[in-house]
Design a protein around this motif. Structure first.
Motif, short mmCIF file in Angstrom:
data_model
loop_
_atom_site.label_atom_id
_atom_site.label_comp_id
_atom_site.label_asym_id
_atom_site.label_seq_id
_atom_site.Cartn_x
_atom_site.Cartn_y
_atom_site.Cartn_z
N GLN A 108 0.58 -1.23 0.14
CA GLN A 108 -0.07 -0.08 -0.04
C GLN A 108 1.03 1.22 -0.02
OE1 GLN A 108 -2.40 -1.07 3.52
NE2 GLN A 108 -4.15 -1.15 2.33
N ARG A 109 1.93 1.31 0.64
CA ARG A 109 2.92 2.17 0.89
C ARG A 109 3.42 2.58 -0.65
NH1 ARG A 109 6.88 1.36 4.83
NH2 ARG A 109 6.19 -0.71 5.19
N LEU A 110 3.92 1.45 -1.17
CA LEU A 110 4.67 1.79 -2.38
C LEU A 110 3.58 2.08 -3.57
CD1 LEU A 110 6.91 -1.42 -2.51
CD2 LEU A 110 7.69 0.95 -1.91
N LEU A 111 2.39 1.68 -3.51
CA LEU A 111 1.44 2.38 -4.53
C LEU A 111 1.06 3.83 -4.28
CD1 LEU A 111 -0.74 1.58 -6.75
CD2 LEU A 111 -2.25 1.18 -4.56
N ALA A 112 1.06 4.34 -2.82
CA ALA A 112 0.99 5.65 -2.67
C ALA A 112 2.30 6.52 -3.13
CB ALA A 112 0.83 5.87 -1.24
N GLU A 113 3.28 5.84 -3.09
CA GLU A 113 4.53 6.47 -3.45
C GLU A 113 4.55 6.64 -5.03
OE1 GLU A 113 7.62 7.97 -2.04
OE2 GLU A 113 5.73 8.23 -0.62
N ASN A 171 10.46 11.13 -3.03
CA ASN A 171 11.85 11.62 -3.35
C ASN A 171 12.80 10.89 -2.84
OD1 ASN A 171 14.18 13.28 -3.02
ND2 ASN A 171 13.28 15.16 -2.59
N PRO A 172 13.74 10.39 -3.37
CA PRO A 172 14.96 9.44 -2.83
C PRO A 172 15.86 10.00 -1.80
CG PRO A 172 14.93 9.18 -5.28
CD PRO A 172 14.07 10.27 -4.99
N ALA A 173 15.97 11.28 -1.98
CA ALA A 173 16.82 12.00 -0.95
C ALA A 173 15.81 11.97 0.53
CB ALA A 173 16.90 13.59 -1.53
N VAL A 174 14.88 12.30 0.25
CA VAL A 174 13.73 12.31 1.62
C VAL A 174 13.95 10.81 2.21
CG1 VAL A 174 11.73 12.53 2.61
CG2 VAL A 174 12.36 14.03 0.92
N THR A 175 13.67 9.79 1.33
CA THR A 175 13.65 8.35 1.49
C THR A 175 15.09 7.95 2.23
OG1 THR A 175 12.23 7.87 0.09
CG2 THR A 175 13.60 6.10 0.85
N LEU A 176 16.20 8.41 1.74
CA LEU A 176 17.70 8.14 2.46
C LEU A 176 17.85 8.91 3.65
CD1 LEU A 176 19.98 8.42 -0.65
CD2 LEU A 176 19.24 6.42 0.61
N ALA A 177 17.24 10.03 3.81
CA ALA A 177 17.25 10.87 4.87
C ALA A 177 16.58 10.09 6.10
CB ALA A 177 16.73 12.19 4.70
N MET A 178 15.40 9.35 5.91
CA MET A 178 14.59 8.64 6.83
C MET A 178 15.13 7.34 6.97
SD MET A 178 12.14 10.40 7.46
CE MET A 178 13.04 11.96 7.09
N ALA A 198 14.36 5.70 10.81
CA ALA A 198 12.92 5.76 10.39
C ALA A 198 12.20 4.58 9.22
CB ALA A 198 12.18 7.11 10.26
N LEU A 199 13.26 4.18 8.60
CA LEU A 199 12.80 3.22 7.56
C LEU A 199 13.79 2.18 7.44
CD1 LEU A 199 10.44 3.59 5.34
CD2 LEU A 199 12.38 4.42 3.97
N HIS A 200 13.44 0.88 7.17
CA HIS A 200 14.20 -0.46 7.05
C HIS A 200 14.72 -0.22 5.77
CE1 HIS A 200 12.83 -2.15 10.78
NE2 HIS A 200 11.65 -2.07 10.11
N LYS A 201 15.86 -0.84 5.65
CA LYS A 201 16.82 -0.79 4.20
C LYS A 201 16.00 -1.38 2.95
CE LYS A 201 21.39 -1.02 6.33
NZ LYS A 201 22.67 -1.84 6.56
N ARG A 202 15.28 -2.46 3.56
CA ARG A 202 14.57 -3.18 2.17
C ARG A 202 13.28 -2.27 1.94
NH1 ARG A 202 9.69 -6.49 2.42
NH2 ARG A 202 9.43 -5.93 4.42
N ASP A 203 12.73 -1.68 2.76
CA ASP A 203 11.65 -0.76 2.52
C ASP A 203 12.23 0.52 1.72
OD1 ASP A 203 10.17 -2.68 4.04
OD2 ASP A 203 9.56 -1.19 5.60
N ALA A 204 13.15 1.09 2.06
CA ALA A 204 13.83 2.35 1.53
C ALA A 204 14.44 1.88 0.11
CB ALA A 204 15.20 2.63 2.25
#
Length: 236
Positions: free
Chosen positions: A5-10, A67-74, A79-85
């Protein structure tokens, strides 16, 4: 929310963002008889408006990174697992390309058209570093102190950054890569992408350092009756 669901939203959010960036640039040029100033105004206003909507709608689902920059920051903040990121970033890149193709299709333009807009040199790279630093600082600090205002803060920052940076504030590696596939007002040459992305990553790292520095300062200033961890906790 499940990862799917999160990936669909992204995916949907990133695709709509790119369709807006490219489509509003095309429409702005068409309606302004080629005036770059009016096209930039239309581009900035449409992008900021769409960002506000997307963050409000998809923020509770995926965090509304787009935004990959936001994802990397998280990821770096834990705040985010490596697999999810990794999944977020892959989806963001694919969705960004899809958004550019969608914009081309809506304006009856060739779907594949490598960018030709020259965006290179130290002023452009510095602008991208500053743009990304400001965006990530707004997100990281705003989420801590004014979470309810974050959609408006991000949208307002991007609108301003379109105008005060020489690069018109891409501030997003996925956006940069996808915009190398359009010859429209929003485009960038493929050979200029690497310089932009490196500058964006440098801006992200600087923002992480800056936000951490402010958080440490706030914790140091907390009184004896306060719990620094509690008073400075990030929003989910």
């Amino acid at each position: 929310m499940t990862l799917g669901q999160r990936l669909l939203a992204e995916f949907v959010g990133t695709a709509l963002l790119l369709a807006t960036v490219v489509g509003s640039g095309i429409m702005g040029v068409n309606l302004s008889d080629g005036s770059d100033g009016l096209a930039l105004l239309a581009n900035a206003a449409a992008t900021a408006g769409m960002l506000y909507v997307l963050i409000v709608v998809f923020g509770p689902v995926s965090g509304a990174h787009f935004n990959p920059a936001v994802t990397l920051a998280m990821l770096f903040r834990g705040a985010l697992h490596k697999r999810d990121a990794a999944a977020y970033i892959a989806v963001q890149i694919v969705a960004a390309v899809a958004g550019v193709l969608l914009a081309h299709a809506m304006f009856d333009l060739p779907l594949w058209q490598p960018g030709s807009h020259v965006r290179s040199g130290m002023p452009q790279w510095l602008s991208e570093g500053v743009a990304t630093f400001g965006l990530l600082s707004t997100i990281l600090i705003g989420a801590r102190h004014r979470p309810a205002a974050l959609p408006a803060l991000v949208a307002s920052y991007i609108f301003a950054a379109y105008w005060f940076t020489a690069s018109t504030s891409f501030a997003n590696p996925a956006v940069t890569l996808a915009r190398s596939l359009t010859q429209s007002f929003a485009g960038i040459r493929p050979e200029d992408v690497a310089g932009f992305v490196l500058a964006q990553l440098a801006g992200m790292i600087a923002a992480l350092w800056f936000a951490a520095l402010l958080r440490t300062s706030n914790a140091d200033e907390a009184g004896p009756s306060q719990d620094p961890k509690r008073s400075n906790a990030d929003t989910p």
